[in-house]
Write an enzyme that holds these catalytic residues in place. Structure first.
Site, mmCIF file in Angstrom:
data_model
loop_
_atom_site.group_PDB
_atom_site.id
_atom_site.type_symbol
_atom_site.label_atom_id
_atom_site.label_comp_id
_atom_site.label_asym_id
_atom_site.label_seq_id
_atom_site.Cartn_x
_atom_site.Cartn_y
_atom_site.Cartn_z
ATOM 1 N N VAL A 11 14.986 5.163 9.717
ATOM 2 C CA VAL A 11 13.805 4.639 10.367
ATOM 3 C C VAL A 11 14.002 4.995 12.534
ATOM 4 C CG1 VAL A 11 13.629 2.764 11.743
ATOM 5 C CG2 VAL A 11 13.771 2.542 9.221
ATOM 6 N N LYS A 35 25.888 13.998 12.976
ATOM 7 C CA LYS A 35 25.080 14.585 12.916
ATOM 8 C C LYS A 35 24.074 14.365 14.153
ATOM 9 C CE LYS A 35 22.631 11.032 10.677
ATOM 10 N NZ LYS A 35 22.504 9.422 10.467
ATOM 11 N N ARG A 154 6.643 4.081 5.547
ATOM 12 C CA ARG A 154 6.727 4.700 4.497
ATOM 13 C C ARG A 154 7.186 5.977 4.556
ATOM 14 N NH1 ARG A 154 0.897 3.623 1.954
ATOM 15 N NH2 ARG A 154 0.656 3.833 4.266
ATOM 16 N N GLU A 155 8.632 6.315 3.429
ATOM 17 C CA GLU A 155 8.724 7.635 3.748
ATOM 18 C C GLU A 155 7.857 8.439 3.273
ATOM 19 O OE1 GLU A 155 12.945 8.691 1.467
ATOM 20 O OE2 GLU A 155 13.495 6.348 2.972
ATOM 21 N N LEU A 250 -1.072 -1.086 -6.928
ATOM 22 C CA LEU A 250 -0.614 -1.128 -8.351
ATOM 23 C C LEU A 250 -1.081 -0.689 -9.690
ATOM 24 C CD1 LEU A 250 -4.218 -3.845 -8.093
ATOM 25 C CD2 LEU A 250 -1.698 -4.357 -8.739
ATOM 26 N N ALA A 252 0.691 1.724 -11.464
ATOM 27 C CA ALA A 252 1.915 1.412 -12.976
ATOM 28 C C ALA A 252 2.325 3.260 -13.382
ATOM 29 C CB ALA A 252 1.200 1.375 -14.031
ATOM 30 N N GLY A 253 3.607 2.738 -13.353
ATOM 31 C CA GLY A 253 4.493 3.576 -13.891
ATOM 32 C C GLY A 253 5.884 3.762 -14.245
ATOM 33 N N CYS A 260 14.770 1.055 -0.609
ATOM 34 C CA CYS A 260 14.229 -0.098 -0.161
ATOM 35 C C CYS A 260 13.826 -1.396 -0.784
ATOM 36 C CB CYS A 260 12.890 -0.273 0.917
ATOM 37 S SG CYS A 260 12.776 0.920 2.406
ATOM 38 N N ARG A 327 17.406 8.564 -3.550
ATOM 39 C CA ARG A 327 17.700 6.874 -3.232
ATOM 40 C C ARG A 327 17.406 5.890 -5.492
ATOM 41 N NH1 ARG A 327 19.469 5.552 1.956
ATOM 42 N NH2 ARG A 327 16.788 6.598 2.455
HETATM 43 C C1 UGA Z 1 8.943 0.742 1.616
HETATM 44 C C2 UGA Z 1 7.217 -0.236 2.556
HETATM 45 O O1 UGA Z 1 6.400 0.687 1.372
HETATM 46 C C3 UGA Z 1 7.470 -0.093 3.814
HETATM 47 O O2 UGA Z 1 6.370 -0.191 4.333
HETATM 48 C C4 UGA Z 1 9.002 0.135 4.183
HETATM 49 O O3 UGA Z 1 8.733 0.431 5.704
HETATM 50 C C5 UGA Z 1 9.565 0.403 3.169
HETATM 51 O O4 UGA Z 1 9.738 0.258 2.064
HETATM 52 C C6 UGA Z 1 11.327 -0.056 4.362
HETATM 53 O O5 UGA Z 1 11.479 -1.292 3.804
HETATM 54 O O6 UGA Z 1 12.263 0.604 4.728
HETATM 55 P P1 UGA Z 1 9.423 3.389 0.651
HETATM 56 O O7 UGA Z 1 10.027 3.314 -0.274
HETATM 57 O O8 UGA Z 1 8.958 4.504 1.325
HETATM 58 O O9 UGA Z 1 8.525 1.919 1.590
HETATM 59 O O10 UGA Z 1 7.968 3.556 -0.177
HETATM 60 P P2 UGA Z 1 6.633 3.061 -0.701
HETATM 61 O O11 UGA Z 1 6.134 4.368 -0.482
HETATM 62 O O12 UGA Z 1 6.111 1.897 -0.543
HETATM 63 O O13 UGA Z 1 6.449 3.261 -2.650
HETATM 64 C C7 UGA Z 1 8.327 2.707 -3.114
HETATM 65 C C8 UGA Z 1 8.129 2.279 -4.456
HETATM 66 O O14 UGA Z 1 7.700 1.946 -5.426
HETATM 67 C C9 UGA Z 1 8.362 4.531 -4.928
HETATM 68 O O15 UGA Z 1 9.167 4.299 -5.838
HETATM 69 C C10 UGA Z 1 6.964 4.410 -6.000
HETATM 70 O O16 UGA Z 1 6.474 5.356 -6.801
HETATM 71 C C11 UGA Z 1 6.389 3.028 -5.951
HETATM 72 N N1 UGA Z 1 5.186 2.451 -6.561
HETATM 73 C C12 UGA Z 1 4.308 2.488 -5.212
HETATM 74 C C13 UGA Z 1 4.746 2.316 -7.310
HETATM 75 O O17 UGA Z 1 5.403 2.209 -8.867
HETATM 76 N N2 UGA Z 1 3.131 2.153 -7.604
HETATM 77 C C14 UGA Z 1 2.895 2.068 -6.792
HETATM 78 O O18 UGA Z 1 1.752 1.606 -6.850
HETATM 79 C C15 UGA Z 1 3.142 2.178 -5.325
#
Ligand code: UGA
Length: 435
Positions: A11, A35, A154-155, A250, A252-253, A260, A327
């Protein structure tokens, strides 16, 4: 504006580079001297598309600077962001030692008014503690404000998320703080939710927990789809068109992972418990997420029967595409289960292999997806990297010992693969569980 960001993690680095790109003078502070030395030489410790270039160009323009001295940061900025880690402690609560240390060190170096902003994800009421800590360590009668400005990036798409946010959330208590934050974020031209500090802190935990709830909900529905032969992607499409539900999150996986959702959900459950509320809904969200990985391993068993000594190919390890972050990646737990059952696992991931080598010593790390497929009795898709969507399946069919694909991310068209001769099993699209 002159700002500093304490903590050069994910961040901190992304925010620092983006604030600099917006024309501010930014000092990124980190107490890890190694670092900081690496960052000064242009070595960026994380993989995030576009970040390395953004940092380098802003360093060249002298808008971005790295230091291990918090004093330098405090003396030369009007706004100081705290972006240090808040890792889970053993009982799941967020460990706020880093936040307390930084708040105390900022206070010790403050000679005139400063605005201190929490950016790290923290439990509600942390702002109160930050204020209290600063008051106890401040030298003279120096004025200050505390604000909360949670991050929603989001990453994998962090820079775009920072530059084009749906909303910016700022919790604060004074007009001076509001004017400074308004000015800082003006160039983004995005809606700003100004609120009190506690509500801002809660918005972050509630948002992440709600997104995780959506994912677990659709994953639970996918289990029903598997049992009756319905298609969860169709169910999600039909649900998502309702504006009150929305199509996002939405898919599924094999469950959500990352640094996070799992951590924030756990921390939210813990803080709720401390405040006297049993957040049963979130406990169920977590349970469904764990179960989703077991369901997937069961699909492998249903296809191969005995796992011991079987050659299993894995494509994708990172918790999602476009990151090297492993992670809490569901792939790690799935590979652990396979290894525990005695499978011979081969893996490929475009970015996450180096990090994985520290966890699995006996896994065979391959140079590309085709090397993974060679001699495999089944191929697992665990992360939906774009490059896996464009593979040569005729070639893969010839390379595999048995043409079985089990897709944990629903990235392929089942008819296409079945036409080539694959047995194709995915999540919630009428899989093997249907008897
Ligand atoms: C998440 C939030 O989306 C961000 O808004 C937030 O800032 C961040 O956490 C944080 O707190 O720092 P991130 O962890 O980077 O972001 O990843 P996401 O894109 O949200 O995905 C999280 C997980 O959910 C992944 O493993 C992804 O594969 C899974 N996912 C996501 C699903 O299984 N289905 C979905 O429909 C969406």
């Amino acid at each position: 504006m002159k700002i500093s960001i304490v903590g050069s993690g994910y961040v901190g680095l992304v925010s620092g580079a983006c604030f600099a790109q917006l024309g501010n003078k930014v000092i990124c502070v980190d107490n890890n001297k190694k670092k900081v030395a690496a960052l000064k030489k242009g070595h960026i410790p994380i993989y995030e598309p576009g970040l390395s270039e953004l940092i380098k160009s802003n360093v060249l323009k002298k808008r971005l600077h790295f230091t291990d001295s918090i004093r330098e940061g405090v003396e030369n900025s009007e706004i100081i962001f705290i972006a240090v880690g808040t890792p889970p402690s053993e009982n799941g609560e967020a460990d706020l030692t880093g936040i307390e240390n930084v708040a105390a060190n900022i206070a010790k170096n403050m000679k005139s008014y400063r605005l201190i902003v929490e950016k790290s994800t923290v439990p509600v009421e942390t702002g109160e503690w930050v204020k209290h800590t600063i008051k106890s360590y401040i030298k003279k009668d120096v004025k200050f404000d505390v604000a909360s400005n949670p991050e929603f990036l989001r990453e994998g798409q962090a820079i775009d998320d920072f530059m084009h946010p749906d909303r910016i959330v700022v919790g604060l208590e004074s007009q001076t703080a509001r004017q400074k934050m308004e000015l800082l974020y003006k160039p983004l031209n995005a809606p700003i939710v100004f609120t009190d500090i506690k509500s801002a802190e809660l918005i972050k935990h509630a948002s992440n927990s709600f997104l995780a709830t959506k994912i677990s909900f659709i994953n639970a529905v996918s289990c029903i789809c598997d049992k009756v032969g319905a298609d969860v992607t169709e169910v999600a499409r039909g649900m998502g068109l309702d504006k009150r539900i929305g199509p996002g999150f939405l898919s599924a996986g094999i469950g959500y992972g990352g640094s996070c959702f799992p951590k924030d959900l756990e921390a939210f459950v813990k803080i709720s418990e401390k405040l006297g509320y049993n957040f049963k809904l979130l406990k169920a969200v977590k349970e469904i997420n764990e179960n989703q990985k077991d369901e997937f391993v069961q699909k492998i068993k249903n296809s191969l029967w005995i796992i011991k000594d079987k050659n299993i190919g894995v494509l994708g390890i990172s918790f999602k595409p476009d990151t090297d972050d492993i992670r809490s990646a569901p792939a790690i737990d799935i590979i652990k289960s396979l290894e525990a059952e005695g499978a011979k696992v081969k893996v490929y991931d475009p970015q996450a292999m180096d990090k994985t080598k520290g966890i699995f010593k006996t896994v065979n790390y391959c140079k590309d997806p085709y090397a993974v497929c060679k001699g495999a009795e089944c191929l697992l898709i665990l992360t939906e990297w774009d490059e896996f969507k464009e593979l040569d399946f005729l070639k893969i069919k010839k390379l595999m010992r048995r043409p079985i694909i089990i897709d944990g991310r629903n990235i392929y068209d089942s008819r296409r693969l079945e036409k080539i001769g694959f047995t194709y099993i995915s999540v919630g699209r009428g899989g093997l569980l249907r008897k």
